[in-house]
Structure formats: C-alpha cells, structure tokens
Design a protein around this motif. Structure first.
Motif, short mmCIF file in Angstrom:
data_model
loop_
_atom_site.label_atom_id
_atom_site.label_comp_id
_atom_site.label_asym_id
_atom_site.label_seq_id
_atom_site.Cartn_x
_atom_site.Cartn_y
_atom_site.Cartn_z
N GLY A 176 3.14 -57.12 -80.99
CA GLY A 176 3.55 -57.12 -79.59
C GLY A 176 4.65 -58.14 -79.33
O GLY A 176 5.01 -58.94 -80.20
N TRP B 227 -5.02 -46.05 -80.01
CA TRP B 227 -4.34 -47.13 -79.29
C TRP B 227 -4.59 -46.95 -77.80
O TRP B 227 -4.44 -45.83 -77.28
CB TRP B 227 -2.85 -47.13 -79.56
N ARG C 17 -4.25 -49.11 -73.79
CA ARG C 17 -3.56 -50.20 -73.10
C ARG C 17 -4.18 -50.44 -71.74
O ARG C 17 -4.78 -49.55 -71.14
CB ARG C 17 -2.07 -49.90 -72.97
N ARG D 45 -8.34 -49.42 -68.41
CA ARG D 45 -7.84 -49.18 -69.76
C ARG D 45 -7.60 -47.67 -69.94
O ARG D 45 -8.43 -46.85 -69.53
CB ARG D 45 -8.86 -49.68 -70.79
N ASP E 163 5.41 -49.50 -69.38
CA ASP E 163 4.65 -49.61 -70.62
C ASP E 163 4.08 -51.01 -70.82
O ASP E 163 3.30 -51.24 -71.76
CB ASP E 163 5.53 -49.27 -71.83
N ALA F 285 1.75 -53.90 -70.86
CA ALA F 285 0.28 -53.93 -70.86
C ALA F 285 -0.20 -54.68 -72.10
O ALA F 285 0.58 -54.98 -73.00
CB ALA F 285 -0.30 -52.52 -70.87
N TYR G 228 -2.15 -54.10 -75.38
CA TYR G 228 -2.42 -52.94 -76.21
C TYR G 228 -3.55 -53.26 -77.19
O TYR G 228 -3.52 -54.30 -77.86
CB TYR G 228 -1.17 -52.51 -76.96
N TYR G 229 -4.50 -52.34 -77.26
CA TYR G 229 -5.67 -52.51 -78.12
C TYR G 229 -5.77 -51.35 -79.11
O TYR G 229 -5.47 -50.21 -78.75
CB TYR G 229 -6.95 -52.51 -77.29
N GLY H 70 -6.39 -57.26 -78.98
CA GLY H 70 -5.24 -56.86 -78.19
C GLY H 70 -3.97 -57.63 -78.53
O GLY H 70 -4.01 -58.76 -79.04
N GLN I 156 -0.02 -58.27 -76.60
CA GLN I 156 0.70 -58.06 -75.34
C GLN I 156 2.07 -57.45 -75.58
O GLN I 156 2.83 -57.90 -76.45
CB GLN I 156 0.85 -59.40 -74.61
#
Length: 126
Positions: A9, A39, A41, A48, A92, A94, A96-97, A119, A121
């Motif tokens: 990220g 994936w 976010r 989420r 976009d 967020a 992200y996980y 996660g 960022q």
C-alpha cells in the motif's frame, strides 16, 4: 492457524498504479492452493466491501467499480496473493485487506471469510 500479511500500500496520485501482495502461512490441514482468496477494502465510515476474489481453480470475481482496472492473481508456489491496481481513483482510497477461506464461499462477501490480514492503506489523491 492461517496468517495473512498484506504489503504494497501507499500514496499515489489519481491515474497511478499500485500492486498489493498478501503472504500466507500456517495452512495445516490443506494447502494454500485449495483456499479461496479475496481482497476487500474499507473506507472510513463505510462498510467493508469485496474488491476481487480468486478461487482455487483460478476463477476470478470483481466488484463492478474495479472491473477493467484491477487484476487479482495468485502464486501458489509462493503462497502469495496479488492485486494489481491501475488507473486508481480517489474513491479507491481505503484500507485493503486480504482474506482466505476454504471453499465454497460467496467470493465477494466479507462474512464468508474467516481468515483476515491486518490491512494495508491505499490513498489516492486527486
């Protein structure tokens, strides 16, 4: 216990690209290649949401908002999941996980996954 660690990220201007990675470990009863991976976010104040997912056979699913811009892939030899993000937009932005679960799962539904990373960022400026 499955462990997932995201990386890649950062901050980028609109139109730019980032590549996220998710390193997986701890698969005891079955191999990484048999798991569904996704994936997701989450932006501040929002729920989420699913971004992209890939099944054990390589089948992929994408949210409409990222189709044509994001590509999910996996390297089973390296136990690693990727998300190539191109043409990034401010929306976009967020956390992200990545997530994992044995099949079957509804690919873009967060509640279907039991294993989550911490996660990474992603911030996209206009």
């Amino acid at each position: 216990q499955v462990q997932l660690v995201e990386s890649g990220g950062g901050s980028v201007q609109a139109g730019g690209s980032l590549r996220l990675s998710c390193a997986a470990s701890g698969y005891t009863y079955s191999s990484y290649s048999s798991y569904c991976m996704g994936w997701f976010r989450q932006a501040p104040g929002k729920e989420r949401e699913g971004v992209a997912a890939i099944d054990s056979d390589g089948s992929t699913s994408y949210a409409d908002s990222v189709k044509g811009r994001f590509t999910i892939s996996r390297d089973n030899a390296k136990n690693t999941l990727y998300l190539q993000m191109n043409s990034l937009k401010p929306e976009d932005t967020a956390m992200y996980y990545c997530a994992a679960d044995p099949p079957p799962v509804w690919p873009l539904r967060p509640s279907e996954y039991n294993y989550w990373g911490q996660g990474t960022q992603v911030t996209v400026s206009s």
